[in-house]
Enzyme design. Structure first.
Site, PDB file in Angstrom:
ATOM      1  N   ASP A   6       0.820  -1.209   0.000  1.00  9.65           N
ATOM      2  CA  ASP A   6       0.000   0.000   0.000  1.00  9.65           C
ATOM      3  C   ASP A   6       0.854   1.259   0.000  1.00  9.65           C
ATOM      4  O   ASP A   6       2.069   1.225   0.279  1.00  9.65           O
ATOM      5  CB  ASP A   6      -0.943  -0.015   1.218  1.00  9.65           C
ATOM      6  CG  ASP A   6      -2.300   0.602   0.903  1.00  9.65           C
ATOM      7  OD1 ASP A   6      -2.395   1.408  -0.036  1.00  9.65           O
ATOM      8  OD2 ASP A   6      -3.273   0.277   1.617  1.00  9.65           O
TER       9      ASP A   6
ATOM     10  N   ASP B 221     -10.260   1.942  -3.441  1.00  4.94           N
ATOM     11  CA  ASP B 221     -10.734   1.611  -2.099  1.00  4.94           C
ATOM     12  C   ASP B 221     -12.253   1.623  -2.026  1.00  4.94           C
ATOM     13  O   ASP B 221     -12.830   1.216  -1.022  1.00  4.94           O
ATOM     14  CB  ASP B 221     -10.179   2.607  -1.078  1.00  4.94           C
ATOM     15  CG  ASP B 221      -8.748   2.299  -0.686  1.00  4.94           C
ATOM     16  OD1 ASP B 221      -8.278   1.174  -0.965  1.00  4.94           O
ATOM     17  OD2 ASP B 221      -8.085   3.176  -0.097  1.00  4.94           O
TER      18      ASP B 221
END
Length: 734
Positions: free
Chosen positions: A470, A536
């Site tokens: 990430d 997301d």
């Protein structure tokens, strides 16, 4: 100065200082390159295949493409090269910008050698044609290597390397390569967006001036993966279109420019360098990232060239793409062993093949305010380490995955307290925090070694088969602490080195690129990762647009798409499981939902979606993605057609209430026109909820048989259904 250049393993066909007109052809694309004379080469034609053109006609094509002199301009024609120069009269965006203490600001490169070759590139991918041009500017004391390749599927890529041949330091401000597009390309399509809403399309006319897209975040939620220009009204299936992409995971710039008064139109791109990031001492070089160009009759063909290239690489994932569960939206930071084991049990019962433990497993990480940088297992939460969970997960036959955010650090961490000099900053001040974190300076050898050592230790100790990598914040005022110099360029190269080193040490581990979702989805990061996390936002309605835009560049098997919970975590919308499942079905399917809270019926339906995905993923992940240009904005039709066109799966998606009821006939493109197909609804995407008092089309329950030509030209009647629903169709050639 570290460069990004590589040595090709291509075999030369010829070597000459003046080969003249070169005709490069592959997969329906022609690129005619004029390398005559000693100035940098110019593209005479890039677009549809010209056929087998004799040398005399090529010469005539080159001669007739030279513009005449116009009033108010230079006395010689202005000819645009791959790397435009003001020294020939070009007053649009220059290819090289920089200076040597204020001097040598403009280049006039003279070609010394042109090498024409074919073969494979350094990564083993096939190349139809490769041209390497070497040049120098004696006055500015600069050397140049300009590369252009036409790949076997018709994709063009080009880059440039600039070398300081002597004297004082040369500061590089930018190196942008350009590709011309014809006057017919009179409309621009690119993408914008934000976190949770990536890849939002925007169209407008190609007018005089420069349409410039710059990304200064070192990621691109709001940036454009592709900048395209085409004939006004171009769609997925028709209309000439040209597009460019920068294969770079740092700051980038992409532009469409119509220079006046000539009216010449170009697409250009390169790395966006911050002030002073690249300063070349004598003998040092800077290489721009690859800029990819694709041409097609419609966006589908343009997109297919990117997909075909990615699939041609030797490192492209070949094994079936494992379905997975990611536990983030199920537990967040609540890492309770028994709860996590129960999730694994539910996943295994649904047929899931991979289990990914997300954020929260490492020291001090009880929320997002602390712990980043301390990549050791939190003994307070995991007194026996991750072994009890790992043993349980692998005992169920699932592969274990783990989340990291290696480039970031929380100020509240042992690492930040011990080494504040490892945080990117400038002016003796820290940048504003984002998600309570700062950026770790991976160009610092100590910081790089620390991160590599800790991640390497985790991957060595535990049976990790998958890493979710990430990157949750923008790079703001990203400077090296010791020097104060800007550091995004060096940070990007250091990230590449870190990924490369970890992959070499753990060759069996797959890596996912996540950057607050889809913020880092370029071909630079995809050289080192097996998939990207598109967003997301798992809201299935939002994902219809997000994945359509991202999918122009990224093939389905590299595009992570998950079935979320009934109520979206990011939008609050509620969607039926059939809609969520059908949306995730076309990507690399996963689950992001607390299955222990699902009903028995819901878990049974999840299992059916997983089973259908596993049954059809060979087609989904090796076929050709197609999209119809449906006239109803409330209806979207897309699918995947097998390479031999013997099988296909299509989705008919009702994204909103339509003007028409029933919606009318939908066309299914990309099929073999001479073949006859049996068309049937595909379970579990065969459930239709029509409006009040409405019936299904007569053919729905028994299926139908139609030719590929009829399906593409006449289409078939779609069922009437509520908005935010999808039905799947399975086509098999008889």
């Amino acid at each position: 100065m570290t460069t990004q250049m590589s040595t090709s393993t291509t075999t030369p066909d010829a070597r000459s200082t003046a080969p003249g007109l070169l005709h490069l052809r592959a997969a329906g694309v022609s690129l005619v390159l004029d390398t005559s004379g000693d100035r940098l080469p110019r593209v005479v034609h890039w677009g549809a295949d010209l056929g087998d053109v004799p040398a005399s006609e090529l010469e005539a094509l080159g001669a007739t493409s030279v513009p005449p002199v116009a009033s108010g301009t230079t006395d010689e024609p202005v000819q645009l090269s791959l790397l435009p120069e003001q020294s020939v009269g070009w007053l649009g965006t220059p290819g090289v910008t920089g200076h040597r203490d204020g001097a040598d600001f403009s280049t006039a490169f003279a070609v010394t050698d042109v090498e024409v070759a074919h073969g494979i590139d350094r990564d083993g991918a096939p190349v139809a044609h490769r041209v390497v041009v070497r040049a120098h500017d004696e006055a500015a004391r600069l050397g140049l290597v300009l590369e252009l390749e036409l790949l076997v599927d018709g994709l063009v890529r080009t880059r440039a390397e600039v070398t300081n041949l002597g004297g004082a330091v040369f500061t590089v401000s930018g190196v942008d390569v350009t590709l011309p597009v014809p006057r017919e390309a009179d409309e621009i399509l690119d993408f914008t967006g934000r976190h949770l809403r990536e890849r939002s399309p925007q169209r407008h006319a190609f007018v005089a001036g420069t349409h410039l897209r710059e990304s200064r975040r070192a990621r691109s939620h709001d940036g454009t993966l592709l900048l395209t220009a085409g004939r006004r009204g171009f769609g997925y299936r028709s209309g000439e279109v040209w597009g460019v992409h920068v294969a770079w995971s740092g700051n980038t710039r992409t532009f469409a420019e119509q220079a006046m008064p000539q009216g010449v139109r170009v697409l250009g791109a390169g790395e966006l360098l911050l002030a002073g990031e690249v300063r070349l001492a004598e003998g040092e070089s800077y290489a721009s990232p690859w800029v990819y160009g694709s041409y097609g009759d419609g966006l589908d063909e343009l997109s297919h060239r990117f997909h075909a290239y990615l699939r041609s690489r030797p490192q492209h994932p070949r094994t079936p793409r494992k379905s997975l569960i990611n536990v983030w939206e199920a537990v967040y930071f609540d890492h309770d062993l028994e709860r996590l084991k129960a999730l694994a049990d539910a996943a295994a019962a649904a047929g899931i093949e991979r289990y990914v433990l997300d954020d929260g497993w490492f020291r001090g990480r009880r929320d997002d305010t602390a712990g980043l940088g301390d990549w050791t297992v939190d003994a307070d939460v995991w007194p026996d380490g991750l072994h009890p969970l790992a043993d349980h997960v692998t005992g169920l036959g699932l592969e274990l995955g783990l989340w990291f955010e290696p480039e970031m650090v929380n100020p509240d961490s042992d690492l930040a307290r011990a080494h504040p000099e490892w945080i990117l900053q400038t002016g003796n001040r820290l940048p504003p925090e984002a998600r309570h974190q700062q950026v770790l300076d991976l160009a610092h050898p100590g910081a790089w070694d620390h991160v590599f050592g800790q991640i390497d230790a985790i991957l060595t100790e535990y049976p990790i088969g998958y890493v979710k990598w990430d990157h949750n914040r923008d790079l703001i005022e990203a400077g090296h602490t010791a020097s104060g110099a800007a550091g995004v360029h060096a940070q990007t190269l250091a990230t590449y080195r870190l990924l490369d080193a970890l992959r070499a040490a753990h060759p069996g581990v797959e890596f996912e690129s996540c950057s607050g979702g889809g913020g880092r989805a370029d071909l630079g990061i995809l050289e080192r990762t097996e998939r990207i996390w598109a967003s997301d936002c798992i809201d299935a309605l939002e994902r219809q647009t997000i994945e359509a835009g991202t999918g122009l560049l990224v093939p389905p098997e590299m595009l992570g798409s998950h079935i979320g919970s009934p109520v979206s975590h990011t939008t609050g919308r509620r969607h039926e499981l059939s809609f969520r499942g059908a949306t995730a079905f076309f990507g690399h399917l996963g689950i992001e939902w607390d299955l222990t809270s699902a009903t028995d019926d819901e878990r049974a339906e999840v299992a059916r979606w997983v089973e259908a995905y596993q049954e059809h993923r060979l087609l989904l992940h090796h076929g050709r993605t197609v999209r119809a240009d449906d006239p109803d904005p409330a209806l979207r039709v897309h699918g995947v057609v097998a390479r031999d066109a013997r099988e296909a799966i299509f989705a008919v998606v009702q994204v909103a209430t339509g003007v028409w009821a029933p919606p009318g006939r939908v066309r299914l493109p990309g099929l073999d026109p001479a073949a006859t197909y049996e068309v049937r609804p595909l379970p579990p995407g065969d459930e239709v909820v029509p409006g009040h008092g409405e019936a299904l089309p007569p053919w729905w329950t028994r299926g139908t048989r139609l030719s590929g030509r009829a399906l593409a030209v006449a289409g078939l009647q779609a069922p009437n259904q509520f908005p935010e629903r999808t039905v799947l169709l399975h086509l098999t050639a008889l």
